[in-house]
Design a protein around this motif. Structure first.
Motif, mmCIF file in Angstrom:
data_model
loop_
_atom_site.group_PDB
_atom_site.id
_atom_site.type_symbol
_atom_site.label_atom_id
_atom_site.label_comp_id
_atom_site.label_asym_id
_atom_site.label_seq_id
_atom_site.Cartn_x
_atom_site.Cartn_y
_atom_site.Cartn_z
ATOM 1 N N SER A 122 1.152 -1.009 -0.140
ATOM 2 C CA SER A 122 -0.026 -0.139 0.248
ATOM 3 C C SER A 122 0.494 1.402 0.185
ATOM 4 C CB SER A 122 -0.913 -0.325 1.190
ATOM 5 O OG SER A 122 0.090 -0.234 2.217
ATOM 6 N N SER A 123 1.554 1.189 0.691
ATOM 7 C CA SER A 123 2.636 2.626 0.339
ATOM 8 C C SER A 123 3.137 2.566 -0.283
ATOM 9 C CB SER A 123 3.649 2.217 1.735
ATOM 10 O OG SER A 123 2.962 1.662 3.527
ATOM 11 N N ALA A 124 4.123 1.987 -1.352
ATOM 12 C CA ALA A 124 4.057 2.014 -2.537
ATOM 13 C C ALA A 124 3.156 2.179 -3.595
ATOM 14 C CB ALA A 124 4.743 0.644 -3.183
ATOM 15 N N ALA A 125 2.099 1.479 -3.011
ATOM 16 C CA ALA A 125 0.888 2.529 -4.695
ATOM 17 C C ALA A 125 0.945 3.507 -3.944
ATOM 18 C CB ALA A 125 0.134 1.492 -4.518
ATOM 19 N N GLU A 126 0.603 4.043 -3.115
ATOM 20 C CA GLU A 126 0.142 5.642 -2.964
ATOM 21 C C GLU A 126 1.240 6.632 -3.514
ATOM 22 O OE1 GLU A 126 -1.114 8.185 0.638
ATOM 23 O OE2 GLU A 126 -0.598 6.457 1.540
ATOM 24 N N ALA A 127 3.067 5.526 -3.178
ATOM 25 C CA ALA A 127 4.199 6.898 -4.269
ATOM 26 C C ALA A 127 3.922 6.660 -5.168
ATOM 27 C CB ALA A 127 5.010 5.860 -3.491
ATOM 28 N N SER A 128 3.275 5.520 -5.535
ATOM 29 C CA SER A 128 2.850 5.583 -7.235
ATOM 30 C C SER A 128 2.142 6.320 -7.340
ATOM 31 C CB SER A 128 2.680 3.767 -7.923
ATOM 32 O OG SER A 128 3.814 3.627 -7.519
ATOM 33 N N PHE A 129 0.839 6.335 -7.033
ATOM 34 C CA PHE A 129 -0.333 6.905 -7.673
ATOM 35 C C PHE A 129 -0.134 8.585 -7.598
ATOM 36 C CE2 PHE A 129 -3.181 2.995 -6.631
ATOM 37 C CZ PHE A 129 -2.713 2.474 -7.455
ATOM 38 N N LEU A 130 1.125 9.491 -6.064
ATOM 39 C CA LEU A 130 1.080 10.459 -6.312
ATOM 40 C C LEU A 130 1.811 10.577 -7.517
ATOM 41 C CD1 LEU A 130 2.173 10.694 -2.025
ATOM 42 C CD2 LEU A 130 0.071 11.658 -3.646
#
Length: 387
Positions: A122-130
């Motif tokens: 989830s943390s990496a996903a959020e970074a990608s979405f940002l």
């Protein structure tokens, strides 16, 4: 909450289907012979792909990558092949390698974010979405994902609503784009499509379901962000001003007016929609509900019947008809209406099931059983691709 990745092929690069073989941005210090070999392998991959030899095409691209490991075109083509074949192994690493070389590719960041979310990162996903948000991705899901994360944290409502507005806008544009593409395909063939072409068109049209669902979820969150219904209504009307051709937004406003018991206002809204979209079943159904709420039952029946004619396999429309006729004690009249419709719609399983339910309600058990079996047979045949 989780949404699957968009079902169309990745939009990072579209070379395999076009046969383009323009030079990539690989190592500039390679010997000319190496660059030539890389281009030869890419050409070979394209031809193998066009022939349907996907595994061999992937093999040729892997060879090209060994020779030129920082060629973004080769990596993008591998990504497209992996996704098309449903091969998830190594896909995240391919995306990560790609965005290192093309850090401003918003689509790649968005697709990587979905893959990371699917694997629980989830943390990496959020970074990608940002990153996808930073570079202005056209995909709606990253904005919704970030809005959902914002709901869980302490962020200003203005920031939350901005992201929701972006998610809504991107979803509206994506729905419109798919519809235009489908309409273009239909017009190109002048309505004369083969079975295979019709199936492809239906598959294309089905791609609107994901952005529609994102749109619905975004609107729910937007509504929940307001403590006063009037403020949400104003925001919704502002969105409609921005996207006046969005059927979904206008239907949401009409339903909200009904929810607030503003039935006269809702009726005017639905009538305006019908003027703009005369064959939109949802607008006719909305008008029927508003008329019913205003005790204009005869007009409501006409509106429901029109909606049913436009969307004959919508169970909700049959329920609406039943409620109107039952309230007046005229179930036998509805029974005859269903029998008349059946004469021209003998393969409509939704009609037949509704007919059976009405028969059961009237104590016509034998007829109800016959019709339920007929509906089940039709549904089974449809599942088996026989209709």
């Amino acid at each position: 909450m989780h949404w699957p990745c968009w079902s169309s092929a990745p939009a990072i690069i579209r070379l395999l289907s076009t046969g383009s073989t323009a030079p990539g941005r690989g190592g500039t210090n390679f010997p000319r012979s190496t660059q030539t070999l890389v281009e030869t392998l890419i050409n070979r991959a394209v031809h193998l792909y066009q022939e349907g030899n996907f595994d061999q095409a992937a093999g040729a691209l892997e060879e090209a990558r060994k020779l030129d490991p920082i060629n973004p075109r080769v990596i993008a083509m591998l990504i497209q092949l992996h996704r098309q074949e449903g091969h998830s192994e190594g896909l995240i690493e391919l995306y990560r390698d790609f965005v290192k070389l093309e850090p401003e590719n918003a689509q790649a960041h968005a697709e990587l974010g979905v893959l990371l979310e699917e694997t629980g990162q989830s943390s990496a996903a959020e970074a990608s979405f940002l990153q996808a948000e930073l570079y202005g991705t056209d995909e709606p899901y990253p904005y919704l994902y970030l809005a959902l994360r914002a709901v869980q944290g302490q962020v200003p409502l203005s920031e939350l609503r901005t992201r929701l507005h972006l998610a809504i806008g991107k979803a509206v544009h994506k729905i419109a784009s798919i519809r235009l593409q489908a309409a273009g395909t239909f017009q190109q063939h002048k309505g004369d499509l083969s079975t295979e072409e019709l199936e492809a068109l239906q598959e294309l049209t089905s791609h609107t379901e994901q952005p529609k669902q994102i749109l619905r979820e975004s609107l729910v969150l937007l509504k929940e962000s307001y403590s006063r219904p009037a403020e949400y209504k104003l925001d919704l009307q502002r969105l409609i001003e921005w996207y006046p051709h969005s059927i979904e937004l206008r239907c949401t406003l009409g339903s909200f007016m009904e929810e607030q018991s503003r039935h006269d206002e809702a009726l005017a809204h639905w009538r305006e929609m019908i003027s703009d979209f005369p064959t939109l079943a949802e607008a006719h159904a909305g008008m029927a509900r508003s008329l019913n709420a205003l005790d204009q039952n005869q007009a409501a029946k006409v509106a429901y019947r029109r909606a049913r004619d436009l969307d004959p396999e919508n169970p909700g429309l049959y329920r609406g008809l039943y409620q109107l006729y039952a309230a007046e004690g005229r179930k036998q009249e509805l029974l005859q209406l269903y029998a008349d419709i059946y004469e021209r719609e003998r393969t409509n399983s939704t009609l037949i099931r509704s007919w059976a339910e009405l028969e059961e309600d009237l104590g016509l058990t034998e007829q109800a059983t016959v019709h339920r079996l007929r509906a089940a047979e039709l549904e089974q045949r449809r599942e088996n691709g026989q209709e």
